[in-house]
Design an enzyme around this catalytic site. Structure first.
Site, short mmCIF file in Angstrom:
data_model
loop_
_atom_site.label_atom_id
_atom_site.label_comp_id
_atom_site.label_asym_id
_atom_site.label_seq_id
_atom_site.Cartn_x
_atom_site.Cartn_y
_atom_site.Cartn_z
N GLY A 10 -0.05 84.40 34.93
CA GLY A 10 -1.17 84.07 34.07
C GLY A 10 -0.94 82.84 33.22
O GLY A 10 -1.80 82.47 32.40
N SER A 11 0.20 82.14 33.39
CA SER A 11 0.46 80.97 32.55
C SER A 11 -0.30 79.73 33.02
O SER A 11 -0.38 78.74 32.30
CB SER A 11 1.97 80.68 32.51
OG SER A 11 2.45 80.45 33.82
N GLY A 12 -0.85 79.77 34.25
CA GLY A 12 -1.70 78.67 34.69
C GLY A 12 -1.17 77.85 35.86
O GLY A 12 -1.72 76.79 36.18
N LYS A 13 -0.13 78.34 36.52
CA LYS A 13 0.50 77.57 37.61
C LYS A 13 -0.50 77.31 38.75
O LYS A 13 -0.70 76.18 39.16
CB LYS A 13 1.74 78.32 38.14
CG LYS A 13 2.76 78.66 37.06
CD LYS A 13 3.96 79.38 37.62
CE LYS A 13 3.72 80.78 38.13
NZ LYS A 13 3.32 81.77 37.12
N THR A 14 -1.10 78.39 39.22
CA THR A 14 -2.06 78.26 40.33
C THR A 14 -3.27 77.46 39.90
O THR A 14 -3.78 76.61 40.64
CB THR A 14 -2.50 79.66 40.83
OG1 THR A 14 -1.31 80.41 41.09
CG2 THR A 14 -3.31 79.58 42.10
N THR A 15 -3.73 77.69 38.68
CA THR A 15 -4.88 76.95 38.17
C THR A 15 -4.62 75.46 38.20
O THR A 15 -5.46 74.67 38.66
CB THR A 15 -5.21 77.39 36.72
OG1 THR A 15 -5.45 78.79 36.72
CG2 THR A 15 -6.41 76.66 36.16
N GLU B 286 5.14 80.25 45.83
CA GLU B 286 6.06 81.33 46.23
C GLU B 286 6.35 81.22 47.73
O GLU B 286 6.35 82.20 48.45
CB GLU B 286 5.45 82.70 45.93
CG GLU B 286 5.03 82.91 44.50
CD GLU B 286 6.19 83.31 43.60
OE1 GLU B 286 7.26 83.69 44.10
OE2 GLU B 286 6.02 83.19 42.37
P1 ADP Z 1 -0.39 81.92 37.32
O1 ADP Z 1 -0.58 81.19 38.62
O2 ADP Z 1 0.57 81.25 36.41
O3 ADP Z 1 -0.08 83.37 37.49
P2 ADP Z 1 -3.24 81.56 37.05
O4 ADP Z 1 -3.45 80.10 37.12
O5 ADP Z 1 -3.51 82.34 38.31
O6 ADP Z 1 -1.77 81.85 36.52
O7 ADP Z 1 -4.14 82.18 35.89
C1 ADP Z 1 -4.18 81.63 34.60
C2 ADP Z 1 -5.18 82.40 33.75
O8 ADP Z 1 -6.49 82.18 34.24
C3 ADP Z 1 -4.97 83.90 33.76
O9 ADP Z 1 -5.28 84.38 32.45
C4 ADP Z 1 -5.97 84.40 34.76
O10 ADP Z 1 -6.40 85.70 34.45
C5 ADP Z 1 -7.12 83.41 34.57
N1 ADP Z 1 -7.87 83.21 35.82
C6 ADP Z 1 -7.35 82.81 37.01
N2 ADP Z 1 -8.32 82.70 37.94
C7 ADP Z 1 -9.48 83.03 37.32
C8 ADP Z 1 -10.84 83.10 37.74
N3 ADP Z 1 -11.21 82.78 38.98
N4 ADP Z 1 -11.77 83.47 36.81
C9 ADP Z 1 -11.41 83.76 35.55
N5 ADP Z 1 -10.15 83.70 35.09
C10 ADP Z 1 -9.19 83.36 35.95
#
Ligand code: ADP
Length: 268
Positions: A37-42, A157
């Site tokens: 949830g830190s934003g890596k994928t985002t 991963e």
């Molecule tokens: P990580 O890859 O580090 O686990 P993410 O980038 O997946 O983190 O998620 C970062 C934050 O954004 C988290 O709080 C997650 O719940 C939120 N989030 C991710 N995708 C969505 C989405 N499609 N809609 C709303 N919130 C999202």
């Protein structure tokens, strides 16, 4: 090669990323770390335009994402955490041909590239994707991400489903990409993977908590300088304890469990 400039992004009403800046240079393997949830994928989705920034600019090889999204997608190979999310064809050969067909490559070029990749990743072109193991699917996804010879490979991963032999193969592949002056970004939870990584981007709540050399990052972990607790492999725990109790810094030898254990047993 990659520049995030004053990025703002939110999933809903609340800003998740604000005033975010980051410059990454080619010829390196970067580790993108941070808790769930830190934003890596985002961050990677923003780079590929899968999610849209509210404001700011993203550059890749000097090109602005706004006008060059296709260039970004063609030259960045992305392997998702779950390979099933990206595999579209019925069998391995069709999967590997898919991208190149879309970009209009000739059948001879496609054929040659597929043979090369099947050999490199020990894949059988006739196998049905649905019948492959998780590790095999991951290998197909990596091979498929490499078909267009991208200048950046992102592995989310990327070795998690692989056995030791294939994991080592993927590591060797990353090193080769780096030697070619290209870039690799590995999203990982496994601190032992840092062994072959050059620099670390450590995210916390959509912001950069640390960006720099791996050795400095490991030093900070062992000295307990990060506020949020990290899940540490046992070797890191031993080294951290030795630092805490005896002020001995083992960050230089952290990837040799034998050496860390030797040091540990000198005192216990
Ligand atoms: P990580 O890859 O580090 O686990 P993410 O980038 O997946 O983190 O998620 C970062 C934050 O954004 C988290 O709080 C997650 O719940 C939120 N989030 C991710 N995708 C969505 C989405 N499609 N809609 C709303 N919130 C999202």
């Amino acid at each position: 090669m990659i520049k995030f400039k004053e990025i703002e992004f939110s999933y809903g009403d609340e800003k998740f990323i604000e005033n975010f800046n980051l410059n990454l240079t080619p010829g390196k393997i970067y580790g993108l770390l941070g808790k769930n949830g830190s934003g890596k994928t985002t961050l990677m989705k923003l780079l590929l335009g899968i999610e849209k920034i509210i404001s700011g600019k993203i550059y890749f090889q000097g090109k602005n994402q706004e006008e060059n999204l296709n260039y970004f997608r063609k030259n960045i190979g992305y392997v998702f955490q779950n390979p099933e999310d990206q595999l579209v064809a019925e069998d391995v050969e069709d999967e590997l041909a898919f991208n190149m067909e879309n970009y209009g490559y000739s059948w001879e070029v496609i054929r040659e590239r597929i043979i090369e990749l099947m050999e490199k990743f020990s894949l059988d072109g006739q196998r049905k994707i649905s019948e492959l193991s998780g590790g095999e699917k991951q290998r197909v996804a990596i091979a498929s991400a490499l078909t267009l010879k991208p200048s950046l490979l992102i592995l989310d991963e990327g070795t998690s489903m692989s056995d030791k032999k294939n994991r080592n193969k993927i590591i060797e592949l990353c090193k080769k990409i780096k030697e070619q002056g290209k870039m690799v970004i590995i999203i990982t939870h496994d601190l032992e993977e840092l062994n072959f990584i050059d620099e670390i981007i450590y995210l916390k709540n959509g912001a950069i908590e640390f960006f720099g050399e791996k050795q400095e990052f490991i030093g900070k972990i062992l000295r307990d300088e990060f506020q949020e607790p990290m899940e540490l492999p046992s070797i890191f725990k031993m080294a951290k304890e030795l630092y805490r109790k005896r002020n001995i810094d083992l960050s230089e030898i952290i990837f040799s469990s034998e050496k860390v254990c030797d040091e540990f047993w000198k005192f216990y």
